[in-house]
Design a protein around this motif. Sequence first.
Motif, PDB file in Angstrom:
ATOM      1  N   GLU A 201       0.828  -1.203   0.000  1.00 10.05           N
ATOM      2  CA  GLU A 201       0.000   0.000   0.000  1.00 10.05           C
ATOM      3  C   GLU A 201       0.865   1.257   0.000  1.00 10.05           C
ATOM      4  OE1 GLU A 201      -3.271   2.049   2.933  1.00 10.05           O
ATOM      5  OE2 GLU A 201      -3.089  -0.123   2.934  1.00 10.05           O
ATOM      6  N   ASP A 202       1.989   1.196   0.777  1.00 12.66           N
ATOM      7  CA  ASP A 202       2.867   2.355   0.868  1.00 12.66           C
ATOM      8  C   ASP A 202       3.554   2.674  -0.453  1.00 12.66           C
ATOM      9  OD1 ASP A 202       2.235   2.742   3.443  1.00 12.66           O
ATOM     10  OD2 ASP A 202       4.001   1.748   4.285  1.00 12.66           O
ATOM     11  N   ASN A 203       3.636   1.691  -1.373  1.00 15.49           N
ATOM     12  CA  ASN A 203       4.308   1.921  -2.640  1.00 15.49           C
ATOM     13  C   ASN A 203       3.596   2.957  -3.490  1.00 15.49           C
ATOM     14  OD1 ASN A 203       6.354   0.168  -2.129  1.00 15.49           O
ATOM     15  ND2 ASN A 203       5.430  -1.565  -3.181  1.00 15.49           N
ATOM     16  N   THR A 204       2.330   3.239  -3.187  1.00 13.34           N
ATOM     17  CA  THR A 204       1.580   4.216  -3.978  1.00 13.34           C
ATOM     18  C   THR A 204       1.668   5.622  -3.380  1.00 13.34           C
ATOM     19  OG1 THR A 204      -0.455   3.751  -2.766  1.00 13.34           O
ATOM     20  CG2 THR A 204      -0.053   2.439  -4.738  1.00 13.34           C
ATOM     21  N   ARG A 205       2.312   5.754  -2.228  1.00  9.85           N
ATOM     22  CA  ARG A 205       2.426   7.074  -1.603  1.00  9.85           C
ATOM     23  C   ARG A 205       3.545   7.875  -2.275  1.00  9.85           C
ATOM     24  NH1 ARG A 205       1.254   7.523   4.672  1.00  9.85           N
ATOM     25  NH2 ARG A 205      -0.634   6.693   3.770  1.00  9.85           N
ATOM     26  N   LEU A 206       3.282   9.162  -2.480  1.00  6.45           N
ATOM     27  CA  LEU A 206       4.210   9.997  -3.244  1.00  6.45           C
ATOM     28  C   LEU A 206       4.812  11.111  -2.390  1.00  6.45           C
ATOM     29  CD1 LEU A 206       2.102  10.419  -6.513  1.00  6.45           C
ATOM     30  CD2 LEU A 206       3.947   8.798  -6.121  1.00  6.45           C
ATOM     31  N   TYR A 207       6.034  11.476  -2.749  1.00  7.61           N
ATOM     32  CA  TYR A 207       6.720  12.619  -2.138  1.00  7.61           C
ATOM     33  C   TYR A 207       6.806  13.727  -3.189  1.00  7.61           C
ATOM     34  CZ  TYR A 207      10.828  15.509  -1.110  1.00  7.61           C
ATOM     35  OH  TYR A 207      11.682  16.562  -0.925  1.00  7.61           O
ATOM     36  N   LEU A 208       6.458  14.939  -2.804  1.00  3.88           N
ATOM     37  CA  LEU A 208       6.544  16.092  -3.702  1.00  3.88           C
ATOM     38  C   LEU A 208       7.349  17.174  -3.008  1.00  3.88           C
ATOM     39  CD1 LEU A 208       5.658  17.451  -6.385  1.00  3.88           C
ATOM     40  CD2 LEU A 208       3.636  18.290  -5.178  1.00  3.88           C
ATOM     41  N   GLY A 209       8.536  17.478  -3.544  1.00  9.08           N
ATOM     42  CA  GLY A 209       9.416  18.480  -2.954  1.00  9.08           C
ATOM     43  C   GLY A 209       9.631  19.659  -3.888  1.00  9.08           C
ATOM     44  N   GLY A 210      10.297  20.693  -3.365  1.00  7.89           N
ATOM     45  CA  GLY A 210      10.556  21.885  -4.170  1.00  7.89           C
ATOM     46  C   GLY A 210       9.396  22.856  -4.208  1.00  7.89           C
ATOM     47  N   LEU A 211       8.467  22.721  -3.268  1.00  8.66           N
ATOM     48  CA  LEU A 211       7.305  23.625  -3.237  1.00  8.66           C
ATOM     49  C   LEU A 211       7.702  24.966  -2.606  1.00  8.66           C
ATOM     50  CD1 LEU A 211       4.677  21.070  -1.871  1.00  8.66           C
ATOM     51  CD2 LEU A 211       4.633  22.075  -4.160  1.00  8.66           C
ATOM     52  N   PRO A 212       7.259  26.084  -3.146  1.00  9.96           N
ATOM     53  CA  PRO A 212       7.487  27.378  -2.480  1.00  9.96           C
ATOM     54  C   PRO A 212       6.845  27.369  -1.090  1.00  9.96           C
ATOM     55  CG  PRO A 212       6.748  27.713  -4.736  1.00  9.96           C
ATOM     56  CD  PRO A 212       6.589  26.251  -4.455  1.00  9.96           C
ATOM     57  N   THR A 213       7.529  27.903  -0.104  1.00  8.20           N
ATOM     58  CA  THR A 213       7.052  27.821   1.284  1.00  8.20           C
ATOM     59  C   THR A 213       5.809  28.667   1.553  1.00  8.20           C
ATOM     60  OG1 THR A 213       8.631  29.550   1.869  1.00  8.20           O
ATOM     61  CG2 THR A 213       9.332  27.276   2.211  1.00  8.20           C
ATOM     62  N   TYR A 214       5.501  29.582   0.652  1.00 10.49           N
ATOM     63  CA  TYR A 214       4.315  30.421   0.867  1.00 10.49           C
ATOM     64  C   TYR A 214       3.023  29.724   0.445  1.00 10.49           C
ATOM     65  CZ  TYR A 214       5.133  31.434  -4.118  1.00 10.49           C
ATOM     66  OH  TYR A 214       5.347  31.331  -5.473  1.00 10.49           O
ATOM     67  N   LEU A 215       3.120  28.573  -0.252  1.00 14.16           N
ATOM     68  CA  LEU A 215       1.911  27.846  -0.680  1.00 14.16           C
ATOM     69  C   LEU A 215       1.222  27.215   0.542  1.00 14.16           C
ATOM     70  CD1 LEU A 215       3.023  25.988  -3.941  1.00 14.16           C
ATOM     71  CD2 LEU A 215       1.643  28.063  -3.750  1.00 14.16           C
ATOM     72  N   ARG A 216      -0.107  27.343   0.591  1.00  9.63           N
ATOM     73  CA  ARG A 216      -0.889  26.764   1.682  1.00  9.63           C
ATOM     74  C   ARG A 216      -1.405  25.380   1.282  1.00  9.63           C
ATOM     75  NH1 ARG A 216      -5.290  31.294   2.190  1.00  9.63           N
ATOM     76  NH2 ARG A 216      -5.168  30.921  -0.060  1.00  9.63           N
ATOM     77  N   ASP A 217      -2.046  24.692   2.225  1.00 10.92           N
ATOM     78  CA  ASP A 217      -2.593  23.355   1.953  1.00 10.92           C
ATOM     79  C   ASP A 217      -3.538  23.369   0.765  1.00 10.92           C
ATOM     80  OD1 ASP A 217      -2.373  21.428   4.808  1.00 10.92           O
ATOM     81  OD2 ASP A 217      -1.812  23.531   4.851  1.00 10.92           O
ATOM     82  N   GLU A 218      -4.424  24.385   0.727  1.00 12.13           N
ATOM     83  CA  GLU A 218      -5.426  24.448  -0.345  1.00 12.13           C
ATOM     84  C   GLU A 218      -4.751  24.617  -1.709  1.00 12.13           C
ATOM     85  OE1 GLU A 218      -5.694  27.334   2.136  1.00 12.13           O
ATOM     86  OE2 GLU A 218      -6.129  25.581   3.383  1.00 12.13           O
ATOM     87  N   ASP A 219      -3.672  25.418  -1.755  1.00  7.68           N
ATOM     88  CA  ASP A 219      -2.990  25.663  -3.026  1.00  7.68           C
ATOM     89  C   ASP A 219      -2.353  24.384  -3.564  1.00  7.68           C
ATOM     90  OD1 ASP A 219      -3.620  28.378  -2.697  1.00  7.68           O
ATOM     91  OD2 ASP A 219      -1.807  28.707  -1.502  1.00  7.68           O
ATOM     92  N   VAL A 220      -1.695  23.634  -2.690  1.00 10.45           N
ATOM     93  CA  VAL A 220      -1.041  22.395  -3.112  1.00 10.45           C
ATOM     94  C   VAL A 220      -2.084  21.346  -3.491  1.00 10.45           C
ATOM     95  CG1 VAL A 220       0.587  20.584  -2.436  1.00 10.45           C
ATOM     96  CG2 VAL A 220       0.912  22.916  -1.605  1.00 10.45           C
ATOM     97  N   MET A 221      -3.183  21.287  -2.726  1.00 11.59           N
ATOM     98  CA  MET A 221      -4.260  20.337  -3.028  1.00 11.59           C
ATOM     99  C   MET A 221      -4.841  20.577  -4.416  1.00 11.59           C
ATOM    100  SD  MET A 221      -5.122  17.982  -0.706  1.00 11.59           S
ATOM    101  CE  MET A 221      -6.883  17.740  -0.643  1.00 11.59           C
ATOM    102  N   LYS A 222      -5.030  21.853  -4.766  1.00 13.45           N
ATOM    103  CA  LYS A 222      -5.570  22.180  -6.095  1.00 13.45           C
ATOM    104  C   LYS A 222      -4.658  21.653  -7.195  1.00 13.45           C
ATOM    105  CE  LYS A 222      -8.130  26.375  -4.857  1.00 13.45           C
ATOM    106  NZ  LYS A 222      -8.138  27.860  -4.927  1.00 13.45           N
ATOM    107  N   LEU A 223      -3.349  21.743  -6.950  1.00 14.72           N
ATOM    108  CA  LEU A 223      -2.376  21.294  -7.940  1.00 14.72           C
ATOM    109  C   LEU A 223      -2.437  19.783  -8.147  1.00 14.72           C
ATOM    110  CD1 LEU A 223       0.158  21.844  -9.739  1.00 14.72           C
ATOM    111  CD2 LEU A 223       1.525  21.527  -7.668  1.00 14.72           C
ATOM    112  N   ILE A 224      -2.422  19.023  -7.049  1.00 14.92           N
ATOM    113  CA  ILE A 224      -2.336  17.565  -7.182  1.00 14.92           C
ATOM    114  C   ILE A 224      -3.698  16.911  -7.447  1.00 14.92           C
ATOM    115  CG2 ILE A 224      -0.250  17.418  -5.778  1.00 14.92           C
ATOM    116  CD1 ILE A 224      -1.906  16.626  -3.404  1.00 14.92           C
ATOM    117  N   GLN A 225      -4.804  17.593  -7.101  1.00 13.78           N
ATOM    118  CA  GLN A 225      -6.128  17.018  -7.344  1.00 13.78           C
ATOM    119  C   GLN A 225      -6.520  17.036  -8.811  1.00 13.78           C
ATOM    120  OE1 GLN A 225      -8.732  19.170  -4.686  1.00 13.78           O
ATOM    121  NE2 GLN A 225      -8.842  17.479  -3.223  1.00 13.78           N
TER     122      GLN A 225
END
Length: 436
Positions: A201-225
């Motif tokens: 199950e863990d093999n499907t979990r993803l890491y996403l790095g290099g995000l600007p620190t000013y991005l909030r949860d909602e902003d990142v969610m919009k990107l990956i959704q």
Amino acid sequence: MNQEVVENKETKEQKDQIEQESDDNEKNEKKEQILQQEQKKKKKKNKKKKKWGEEEEIMTDFDDDWQNKVKTSHILQDPDLPQHIKEKYAIYENNPYMMIISNVPLNVQLKELEEYFNTLITSLDPKITERPIKSIEYGATKSWVVLECSSKEAKRALVTQDQVQFVNNCKIKVERPRKFLERILNPQTKEGDLNAEQKQEDNTRLYLGGLPTYLRDEDVMKLIQSFGTIKYFNLVKDTTSNTEISKGYCFFEYENTVSTAKALKALNNLQIGDKKLKICKVQGEPQQNKKINGRDQPSNYAGSFLASCDLLRMPQVQQMLTIPQSALIPSKVVQFLNMCSIEDLYEDDIYEELMEDIRSECIRFGQIEKIEIPRPDKESGFCNPAVGKIFVKFYYQIPAKKAKFHLAGRTYNKRTVITSFYPEEQFDYKDYLING
């Protein structure tokens, strides 16, 4: 005439004897019936007791000669356990007054647990007047604790509990020693299957790095959704400051593998502001190692070299890696790390030399009350997790502060010394594994 009188007397006596015998027989029959009824009642009671095996065990455990059972315990034949551990486990298994408390949080102290269970047991049975807990000690790890009850009534009250609510909504489990030891000494294959499923199950979990620190949860969610439905999401933040700021990376998981493949393809090296995104699976087949100056370098396919270590997923290990709050509060006790190896502490001459070196260095800052250097067991080779730490208790707090400040970052045998404060109360209690 006389002869007739004699015969009549004999017949009367015979009749009386027959009547008496019949009365006796009736009485005996009645007695037998009463005895049979009593035996039937006893059998019914015994059947009920057999059905309620737990209750019967509670009532009869205390009558057993448990000290003789310790000597014949099957645990003593286990070839994989050190001798002193086998002896302890045999006592835990057979002492009728003992219970095991498991799933204990690492930041909880023995005194807290003792007070909690004293209160719990007296609330369950108000007739108990003496302190219900006679003794308490850690097991092989700090995740489970052994309680010894002071009376039969206290044990009976505690046995009725299976899982109790501890502080901060933490649930701890109350178990009989025999069941607990069977579980940890004979792990079932089902647990291995569960671990394998968890890894898959863990093999499907993803890491996403290099995000600007000013991005909030909602902003990142919009990107990956935009690539699919999200099953799990966690934007890692710096919690040390008053305002939680993003650390620039997150972990997330899609509900299906198609979305995972799309995101891996589209988000890698995507430019956002002045940064490029880096995306990869948290676990998977390692990429080919890079070579620098002809030498293999560790793969960084999961965003971190240590991310492939399964132990780091355990909550207990994660908590041990965090800086305890107690390390920041000034104390008369200073803890020294990275001054020696476990192998060094097996040798008496190295141990004495280390003791003398630490004493001569710390005495410059003030009077020393006590020095503790936990050592491994020479006979069994068993190492307590505290082995490798050194504790110095000063008479006053100011010398302790000076020693912590001046000795931090110094080198000893080509090792960089790490220092921190340690709670005085726990040091006096010989609890050398404080976290949280």
